[in-house]
Write an enzyme that holds these catalytic residues in place. Structure first.
Site, PDB file in Angstrom:
ATOM      1  N   VAL A  42       0.724  -1.149  -0.168  1.00 62.63           N
ATOM      2  CA  VAL A  42      -0.126   0.065   0.148  1.00 62.63           C
ATOM      3  C   VAL A  42       0.795   1.134  -0.056  1.00 62.63           C
ATOM      4  O   VAL A  42       0.737   2.136  -0.968  1.00 62.63           O
ATOM      5  CB  VAL A  42      -0.826   0.006   1.339  1.00 62.63           C
ATOM      6  CG1 VAL A  42      -1.656   1.378   1.390  1.00 62.63           C
ATOM      7  CG2 VAL A  42      -1.836  -1.118   1.206  1.00 62.63           C
ATOM      8  N   ASN A  97      10.046  -5.284  -5.814  1.00 64.76           N
ATOM      9  CA  ASN A  97       9.265  -6.298  -4.938  1.00 64.76           C
ATOM     10  C   ASN A  97       9.702  -7.682  -4.889  1.00 64.76           C
ATOM     11  O   ASN A  97       9.892  -8.241  -5.733  1.00 64.76           O
ATOM     12  CB  ASN A  97       7.903  -5.876  -5.122  1.00 64.76           C
ATOM     13  CG  ASN A  97       7.023  -6.341  -4.016  1.00 64.76           C
ATOM     14  OD1 ASN A  97       6.927  -5.672  -2.854  1.00 64.76           O
ATOM     15  ND2 ASN A  97       6.230  -7.478  -4.186  1.00 64.76           N
ATOM     16  N   THR A 113       7.494 -10.241  -4.753  1.00 67.25           N
ATOM     17  CA  THR A 113       6.730 -10.730  -5.540  1.00 67.25           C
ATOM     18  C   THR A 113       6.457 -10.081  -6.884  1.00 67.25           C
ATOM     19  O   THR A 113       6.361  -8.896  -6.943  1.00 67.25           O
ATOM     20  CB  THR A 113       5.390 -11.307  -5.029  1.00 67.25           C
ATOM     21  OG1 THR A 113       4.714 -10.088  -4.659  1.00 67.25           O
ATOM     22  CG2 THR A 113       5.533 -12.085  -3.877  1.00 67.25           C
ATOM     23  N   LYS A 166       7.062  -4.664   5.427  1.00 66.31           N
ATOM     24  CA  LYS A 166       6.717  -5.319   6.639  1.00 66.31           C
ATOM     25  C   LYS A 166       7.785  -5.074   7.677  1.00 66.31           C
ATOM     26  O   LYS A 166       9.050  -5.725   7.571  1.00 66.31           O
ATOM     27  CB  LYS A 166       6.234  -6.479   6.631  1.00 66.31           C
ATOM     28  CG  LYS A 166       5.239  -6.909   7.693  1.00 66.31           C
ATOM     29  CD  LYS A 166       4.491  -8.397   7.124  1.00 66.31           C
ATOM     30  CE  LYS A 166       3.860  -8.951   8.282  1.00 66.31           C
ATOM     31  NZ  LYS A 166       4.289  -9.374   9.430  1.00 66.31           N
ATOM     32  N   ALA A 167       7.717  -4.322   8.753  1.00 62.54           N
ATOM     33  CA  ALA A 167       8.886  -4.085   9.873  1.00 62.54           C
ATOM     34  C   ALA A 167       9.365  -5.510  10.236  1.00 62.54           C
ATOM     35  O   ALA A 167       8.672  -6.530  10.389  1.00 62.54           O
ATOM     36  CB  ALA A 167       8.426  -3.394  10.800  1.00 62.54           C
ATOM     37  N   SER A 180       4.063   9.117   7.716  1.00 65.24           N
ATOM     38  CA  SER A 180       2.756   8.992   8.060  1.00 65.24           C
ATOM     39  C   SER A 180       1.997   9.606   7.055  1.00 65.24           C
ATOM     40  O   SER A 180       2.133  10.742   6.471  1.00 65.24           O
ATOM     41  CB  SER A 180       2.519   9.763   9.537  1.00 65.24           C
ATOM     42  OG  SER A 180       1.084   9.619   9.728  1.00 65.24           O
ATOM     43  N   ASN A 225       2.197   7.847  16.495  1.00 60.07           N
ATOM     44  CA  ASN A 225       1.273   6.961  16.489  1.00 60.07           C
ATOM     45  C   ASN A 225       0.353   6.744  17.686  1.00 60.07           C
ATOM     46  O   ASN A 225      -0.778   6.381  17.794  1.00 60.07           O
ATOM     47  CB  ASN A 225       1.744   5.575  15.958  1.00 60.07           C
ATOM     48  CG  ASN A 225       1.877   5.406  14.453  1.00 60.07           C
ATOM     49  OD1 ASN A 225       2.049   6.466  13.925  1.00 60.07           O
ATOM     50  ND2 ASN A 225       2.224   4.199  13.946  1.00 60.07           N
ATOM     51  N   TYR A 284      -3.129   7.254  18.583  1.00 60.01           N
ATOM     52  CA  TYR A 284      -4.269   6.276  19.428  1.00 60.01           C
ATOM     53  C   TYR A 284      -5.221   7.074  20.380  1.00 60.01           C
ATOM     54  O   TYR A 284      -6.236   7.228  20.539  1.00 60.01           O
ATOM     55  CB  TYR A 284      -3.370   5.362  20.460  1.00 60.01           C
ATOM     56  CG  TYR A 284      -2.874   3.952  19.632  1.00 60.01           C
ATOM     57  CD1 TYR A 284      -2.303   3.902  18.340  1.00 60.01           C
ATOM     58  CD2 TYR A 284      -3.104   2.875  20.301  1.00 60.01           C
ATOM     59  CE1 TYR A 284      -2.012   2.826  17.907  1.00 60.01           C
ATOM     60  CE2 TYR A 284      -2.582   1.769  19.900  1.00 60.01           C
ATOM     61  CZ  TYR A 284      -2.039   1.690  18.691  1.00 60.01           C
ATOM     62  OH  TYR A 284      -1.633   0.329  18.122  1.00 60.01           O
TER      63      TYR A 284
END
Ligand code: NDP
Length: 485
Positions: A14, A34, A36, A79-80, A132, A191, A195
């Protein structure tokens, strides 16, 4: 593809896909990669559709790296955690001394510092850059929080300044944050604050809906109105919009069909853990995390509701006669005052970490780059920036003269809303804990004398006195157990 591209980006999920298109649109030819292949094809196709943007796809990591002009800058939006380590391993073998990796994921700051050391051995510099703004921000202009090598930042600054969100009068939403993992740390606190904001808004909704009996149409009107004043922000705006969306699979409004279970990915938890590690009180943020935990216990809550659905609370709600207009005003003020407390906690956490790590972070500048692009963007942040401009060493936002006046002006309404919620059995942990935070912070004397006396009683932990210097211990037990004369 002819000439080398200016920059590379690996990880076309994304965020990566949208950020790559943003960079290309701002005039910087970009190579993308990437793990894939379909994602590469999709990104290149989309770049064509959106105006023949200069995006070049590679499924071979070596060809990807070699396609970028030197010194190379490669942004990772992956992804971290271990996927980032794996990708660095795959790409770094083809990179040269002087090149730079920029991890844009929500990474734990210590991982960034470890990778910075590992890459330094290969002569590759490293930036951990908080990003962000979600999908739209990545595409149109996010808030960027890069930390790590200052020299590497300088070399990529021209790109970052152009791709970041642009705010009239305060400039692009990017600045060099500081050394090491400071960029990731600041994004983590962002972040955590997010929240808190979301929880406070949800509580305002709950009180207005459950006590005030406002309909979705009325709620939409209220939020759209609030978005014209001091609460003007992305989250208030989208909340107003949410109340207007009809259910496309049935009758009524979609918001009423969404299961009351909030997901999370970990940055809020890290914020609370860091606050505890640094002895920084962050009850508003912590209560928003607890609320997410409790929201997850849907089945248990259904059962508990059956047991505790007492007539008394129902009665309070039924009997309450509410002046809707006044309630809306009170809730607005309670929300704003609580928000000040939440941001005070987040900023104090950033400062505490900055002192611990010697990062020399500029709180006013951080507030400035949160003014656009990111999820917590709000006019309110301009006030925070000004508060730190007036006094960089401000102990807390609460004691800035402007914020202090605002809290004083709103505290009666704030207390009314909290009492109303408590009496009605509506949990409002964010607003309640914010008020308790304020009331604790503003009191010269606390009952902590008694707690310290207890500690000295059972554990000989000693205590200080208010009337003389030094450390004291009393044999409380012996005195207390002496026979009374
Ligand atoms: P997505 O899940 O959409 O994409 C993740 C990307 O990581 C995909 O390209 C995926 O490739 C790749 N990936 C996963 N595992 C591996 C692996 N082992 N090796 C190589 N590549 C791998 O995530 P997002 O784009 O949403 O997020 C990316 C980063 O940005 C995350 O750190 C996230 O926390 C952060 N972020 C996300 C925001 C958001 O609103 N979504 C906002 C701000 C930051 P493939 O799918 O092909 O396997």
């Amino acid at each position: 593809m002819g000439a080398p591209t200016r920059i590379g980006l690996a990880g076309l999920g994304v965020m990566g896909e949208n950020f790559a298109l943003n960079i290309a649109e701002k005039g910087f030819p970009i190579s993308v990669y990437n793990i894939t292949t379909p994602r590469i094809d999709e990104t290149v196709e989309r770049a064509k559709r959106e105006g023949n943007l200069p995006v070049y796809g590679f499924s071979d990591p070596e060809a990807f790296v070699r396609s970028i002009q030197r010194p190379r800058f490669i942004i990772l939006l992956i992804k971290a955690g271990s996927p980032v380590d794996q990708t660095i391993k795959t790409l770094s073998v083809f990179m040269d001394k002087g090149d730079c990796i920029i991890d844009g994921g929500n990474e734990w700051y210590e991982n960034t510092e470890r990778r910075e050391r590992e890459m330094a051995e290969l002569g590759i510099s490293y930036l951990g850059m908080g990003v962000s703004g979600g999908e739209e921000g990545a595409r149109c202009g996010p808030s960027l929080m890069p930390g790590g090598s200052a020299e590497a930042y300088k070399n990529v600054e021209d790109i970052l300044l152009k791709v970041a969100a642009q705010v009239p009068e305060s400039g692009p939403c990017v600045t060099y944050i500081g050394e090491g993992g400071s960029g990731n740390f600041v994004k983590m606190v962002h972040n955590g604050i997010e929240y808190g904001d979301m929880q406070l808004i949800a509580e305002a909704y709950d009180v207005l809906k459950s006590v005030g009996k406002l309909s979705n149409e009325e709620l939409q009107e209220v939020f759209l109105e609030w978005n014209k004043g001091e609460l003007l922000s992305f989250l208030i705006e989208i909340t107003g919009e949410i109340f207007g969306i009809k259910d496309d699979k049935g009758n009524g409004f979609l918001v009423d069909k969404v299961l009351d279970k909030t997901g999370m990915k970990g940055t809020g938890k890290w914020t609370v853990q860091q606050a505890a590690d640094l002895s920084i009180a962050a009850p508003t943020i912590a209560s928003s995390l607890d609320s997410r935990f409790l929201s997850g216990l849907k089945e248990e809550r259904v059962e508990a509701a059956r047991i505790f659905n007492s007539i008394e609370i129902g009665d309070v709600l039924e009997k309450q006669t509410v002046d809707k207009k006044r309630l809306v005003e009170d809730v607005r003020k309670a929300l704003y005052a609580s928000k000040i407390c939440s941001y005070a906690q987040g900023m104090n956490l950033i400062r505490a970490k900055s002192i611990e790590k010697g990062w020399n972070l500029k709180l006013g500048e951080i507030a400035r780059i949160w003014k656009g692009g990111c999820i917590i963007r709000a006019v309110f942040l301009d006030r925070i920036k000004k508060a730190y401009d007036r006094s960089p060493d401000l102990a807390s936002l609460l004691v800035d003269p402007e914020f202090a006046k605002e809290v004083i002006d709103r505290q009666s309404a704030w207390r009314r809303v909290v009492c109303l919620a408590i009496n009605a059995g509506i949990s409002a942990p964010g607003m309640t804990s914010s008020l308790a935070y304020f009331d604790t912070y503003r009191r010269e004397s606390l009952p902590a004398n008694l707690v310290q006396a207890q500690r000295d009683y059972f554990g000989a932990h000693t205590y200080e006195r208010i009337d003389m210097p030094g450390s004291f211990h009393t044999e409380w037990f012996k005195i207390a157990k002496q026979p009374r004369r």
